[in-house]
Design an enzyme around this catalytic site. Structure first.
Site, PDB file in Angstrom:
ATOM      1  N   HIS A   1      90.613 -60.614  37.891  1.00  0.00           N
ATOM      2  CA  HIS A   1      90.577 -59.593  38.945  1.00  0.00           C
ATOM      3  C   HIS A   1      89.312 -58.748  38.811  1.00  0.00           C
ATOM      4  O   HIS A   1      88.594 -58.516  39.796  1.00  0.00           O
ATOM      5  CB  HIS A   1      91.835 -58.732  38.817  1.00  0.00           C
ATOM      6  CG  HIS A   1      91.924 -57.615  39.802  1.00  0.00           C
ATOM      7  ND1 HIS A   1      92.848 -57.603  40.826  1.00  0.00           N
ATOM      8  CD2 HIS A   1      91.230 -56.447  39.924  1.00  0.00           C
ATOM      9  CE1 HIS A   1      92.713 -56.491  41.528  1.00  0.00           C
ATOM     10  NE2 HIS A   1      91.745 -55.774  40.988  1.00  0.00           N
ATOM     11  N   GLU A   2      89.038 -58.283  37.601  1.00  0.00           N
ATOM     12  CA  GLU A   2      87.864 -57.447  37.378  1.00  0.00           C
ATOM     13  C   GLU A   2      86.567 -58.212  37.576  1.00  0.00           C
ATOM     14  O   GLU A   2      85.581 -57.667  38.074  1.00  0.00           O
ATOM     15  CB  GLU A   2      87.912 -56.847  35.965  1.00  0.00           C
ATOM     16  CG  GLU A   2      89.061 -55.893  35.728  1.00  0.00           C
ATOM     17  CD  GLU A   2      89.094 -54.781  36.763  1.00  0.00           C
ATOM     18  OE1 GLU A   2      88.014 -54.298  37.154  1.00  0.00           O
ATOM     19  OE2 GLU A   2      90.183 -54.408  37.206  1.00  0.00           O
TER      20      GLU A   2
ATOM     21  N   HIS B   1      85.545 -58.096  41.153  1.00  0.00           N
ATOM     22  CA  HIS B   1      84.774 -56.901  41.483  1.00  0.00           C
ATOM     23  C   HIS B   1      83.331 -57.034  41.008  1.00  0.00           C
ATOM     24  O   HIS B   1      82.378 -56.767  41.746  1.00  0.00           O
ATOM     25  CB  HIS B   1      85.378 -55.666  40.800  1.00  0.00           C
ATOM     26  CG  HIS B   1      86.717 -55.261  41.318  1.00  0.00           C
ATOM     27  ND1 HIS B   1      86.975 -55.066  42.651  1.00  0.00           N
ATOM     28  CD2 HIS B   1      87.877 -54.972  40.657  1.00  0.00           C
ATOM     29  CE1 HIS B   1      88.232 -54.676  42.801  1.00  0.00           C
ATOM     30  NE2 HIS B   1      88.800 -54.620  41.615  1.00  0.00           N
TER      31      HIS B   1
END
Length: 376
Positions: A78-79, A82
């Site tokens: 998920h990170e 980003h």
């Protein structure tokens, strides 16, 4: 599970175990991550025994620990969503950090456009949704609902939960950043978007507290676990929203203020001038030191000049000059928010302001800008 990105220029001690680099970005494991993983093992192991009788004891603990690792890897993915989008847009990422409630990617500069903010914020939930779909398909393809099936199914559920929760419209969650980007695009003012998303963060925190109290009042089986997790998460959301609000106050250009009001006069001196004389001339203004060939040697650094003048007052002032870099040059008609962003993102105490023809028009000192923002 809370994830998201933060726009950070100053960070404290790393406070984490370096694991590896992903796409060139350091990945750290905060000590609190172990606490969260231990809680997952304690809660997940009994579930294994209920779903797959006979898979208890050590096997249940191993599967629970595996789920904790899968969840950590999902948060990392998920990170990375980003971070990779941020890198693609030219925004450096300092590090990724996994902690008790999830993870955070530390983007070193604030996005300059609302579209960039929205894209970076949305990338994480998109990755979580893709992972949820992949694990869900894997669970559907498994013929037996055994312990391994439970591991795959729970990982799918965890990823969709991460995506849904992070899309709630309140800072510091990804949904809050998407909301800020939308309001920013509609109004042309980032500060307006931040205010809306901070209010959203307060609403999210309030709903978490209401849900926690409701569980206690109705006597649900998981009431105390829900109570603790919800209060901790609500505190994180409130603290993050307040931090975003404070950061916005310190980066937004005050209404009615012009760059010219903060700029100090600038004086050009020969680079071979005695440092003691150049230091005296720098009182209340900036000094550009120019070599004999007309090329600027740099701006006089007052601290360096004082130290040099104390031992060698007749030394050339060029020895106390700081080179003029492109990132330390501002146009006199540059937008205020861009000025603040440049000053926050560049390590310098003084910035040369030039007119449209490139001639020195003054200097902006970091301390003067900070004082103006603090007065606001």
């Amino acid at each position: 599970m809370v994830t998201g990105q933060s726009w950070r220029r100053r960070v404290g001690r790393d406070g984490g175990l370096p694991l590896f680099r992903a796409a060139g970005i350091p990945v750290l494991l905060a000590p609190s991550w172990w606490l969260g993983s231990a809680a997952i093992v304690v809660l997940y192991a009994p579930l294994v025994e209920r779903i797959a009788p006979g898979t208890g004891g050590l096997a249940g603990v191993v599967l629970a620990a595996t789920f904790a690792v899968f969840l950590g890897l999902s948060v990392l993915a998920h990170e990375l969503g980003h971070s990779l989008v941020a890198l693609r847009l030219g925004l450096p990422v300092r590090r990724l950090r996994l902690f008790l409630l999830g993870g955070v990617s530390e983007v070193m500069r604030t996005p300059a456009k609302p579209a960039h903010e929205g894209l970076i914020a949305a990338a994480g939930p998109v990755v979580s949704i893709v992972l949820a779909g992949a694990f869900a398909l894997g669970a559907l393809a498994m013929p037996h609902h055994d312990a391994v099936w439970l591991l795959v199914a729970q990982t799918a559920f965890a990823n969709i939960a991460v995506a849904v929760f992070n899309l709630l419209p309140g800072l510091p969650l990804d949904g809050g950043r998407i909301l800020r980007a939308g309001v920013w695009a509609a109004t042309g003012r980032r500060a307006a978007g931040t205010r809306a998303a901070v209010v959203g963060g307060g609403v999210v925190a309030a709903l978490l507290v209401v849900w926690a109290v409701w569980g206690v009042l109705e006597g649900s089986e998981d009431r105390w676990l829900r109570f603790g997790v919800c209060l901790l998460t609500a505190w994180f959301v409130v603290a993050g929203a307040r931090g975003e609000s404070a950061a916005e106050r310190h980066r937004a250009w005050p209404d009615g203020l012009t760059l010219g009001e903060l700029v100090r006069p600038v004086l050009q001196l020969p680079a071979e001038s005695p440092v003691s004389g150049a230091l005296t001339a720098s009182a209340g203004r900036g000094v550009v030191l120019v070599r004999a060939d007309g090329v600027a040697a740099g701006l006089l650094d007052r601290d360096l000049a004082r130290r040099l003048a104390a031992t060698s007052p007749h030394a050339p002032a060029e020895q106390a000059a700081v080179p003029i870099r492109p990132e330390t040059v501002l146009l006199e008609n540059e937008h205020g928010d861009e000025v603040v962003e440049r000053v926050h993102g560049t390590a310098a105490w003084e910035y040369l302001v030039v007119d449209l023809e490139g001639r020195p028009a003054g200097v902006l000192r970091r301390e003067d800008l900070k004082a103006a923002l603090d007065r606001r």
